[in-house]
Design an enzyme around this catalytic site. Structure first.
Site, PDB file in Angstrom:
ATOM      1  CE  LYS A 180      -4.137  -1.823   2.260  1.00  0.00           C
ATOM      2  NZ  LYS A 180      -5.139  -1.627   3.311  1.00  0.00           N
ATOM      3  CG  ASP A 208      -7.986   0.711   3.675  1.00  0.00           C
ATOM      4  OD1 ASP A 208      -8.840  -0.120   3.292  1.00  0.00           O
ATOM      5  OD2 ASP A 208      -6.765   0.539   3.530  1.00  0.00           O
TER       6      ASP A 208
END
Ligand code: NAP
Length: 276
Positions: free
Chosen positions: A68, A104
């Site tokens: 990420k 997220d």
């Protein structure tokens, strides 16, 4: 039916075999009759993920652990949230350019907003990794006050200083007065489901608890929070809402959230049945 016009969206991570994202997104594509398919690929390096997307012309990607952060230098642009959090979990190819996003934080916020208002709430986050960073950003964007507690206290202090929140000492429960609690660590996850970082008695009087762990669906922390009459939010809801936001980026269509939820719950319930 897959044909020459099929649009591909893929997951890049390492490992990926446990992921429920293929079920969730393929159920949504099918429900809306889209000629799109979601696949999962294990890649060792983030640079490979970006190269494969460009070479094969994939429309979108989910990026998961451990890529990420590492994916960022290989993208053409990253949105404001991805830059602030320092991590990208979603890529969309637009006119040959790879655009990075973070959903997220939205997963955290939308999951919690199903049960409570966030503005003005005092919130404890356990953990100081990528998921904690997304949670801090999301809670602050909704006007909550954030406290961070991390096993490696130095890491927790550094994160709090960087993201302008307050760090508290590890396990300093007696001095903490918060309404919301978020577990952003893997503690409680199968195969060690009988662990929780939070003392049971301390949960009394808290408003809501989110456990980012979703295997098992009901963790020890959530079982004890339920017994203490807190509102409980499963990591599955976070997974669902971050996925719904990804779906909307890739397709421009409203995500069929109920269909996606069902596609996530069924395999987890099957796993729970097998454990009993
Ligand atoms: P990460 O970057 O590796 O961070 C892990 C954090 O957990 C660190 O702060 C670490 O503390 C702490 N930790 C690990 N083991 C611990 C233990 N035994 N006791 C106390 N603290 C411990 O991981 P991440 O990406 O932030 O993910 C954290 C969790 O959230 C994972 O379980 C992940 O699966 C889950 N997650 C769920 C979703 C969802 O959609 N539901 C999305 C993202 C992540 P130290 O700094 O002391 O090592």
């Amino acid at each position: 039916m897959i044909n020459a016009q099929t649009v591909y969206v893929v997951l890049f991570g390492n490992p990926v075999a446990h992921s429920l994202s293929p079920q969730m997104h393929n159920a949504a594509f099918q429900h809306l009759g889209l000629n799109m398919v979601y696949l999962a690929f294990k890649v060792e390096e983030a640079v490979e993920a970006a190269a494969v997307m460009r070479t094969l012309g994939f429309q979108g990607a989910s990026i998961t652990v451990p890529h990420k952060q590492a994916i960022i230098p290989h993208l053409d642009e990253v949105d404001e949230m991805g830059r602030a959090i320092g991590a990208v979990n979603t890529v969309f190819a637009q006119d040959g350019r790879l655009m990075g996003y973070n959903t997220d934080w939205l997963g955290v916020v939308r999951a919690l907003e199903q049960v409570t208002e966030l503005r003005g709430k005092r919130c404890l986050i356990l953990g100081a990794g990528g998921a904690a960073r997304a949670a801090i950003y999301g809670l602050q964007s909704r006007g909550a006050q954030v406290f961070v507690m991390n096993r490696n206290e130095e890491r927790g202090h550094r994160l709090a200083a960087e993201m302008d929140c307050t760090s508290v000492d590890w396990q300093s429960w007696d001095r903490l007065d918060v309404e919301l609690v978020i577990n952003a660590t893997p503690v409680g996850m199968s195969p060690k489901p009988d662990q929780s970082l939070v003392p049971k008695h301390w949960l009394q009087g808290r408003t809501a608890v989110l456990d980012m762990v979703y295997r098992p669906l009901k963790t020890k922390l959530l079982r004890e929070a339920e017994a203490a009459q807190c509102l409980c939010v499963s990591g599955l809801d976070m997974l669902l809402y971050q996925g719904a936001a990804q779906f909307e980026i890739w397709t421009g269509k409203k995500a069929p959230v109920d269909i996606m939820r069902r596609a996530l719950i069924e395999p987890l319930e099957d796993e729970a049945d097998q454990d009993h």
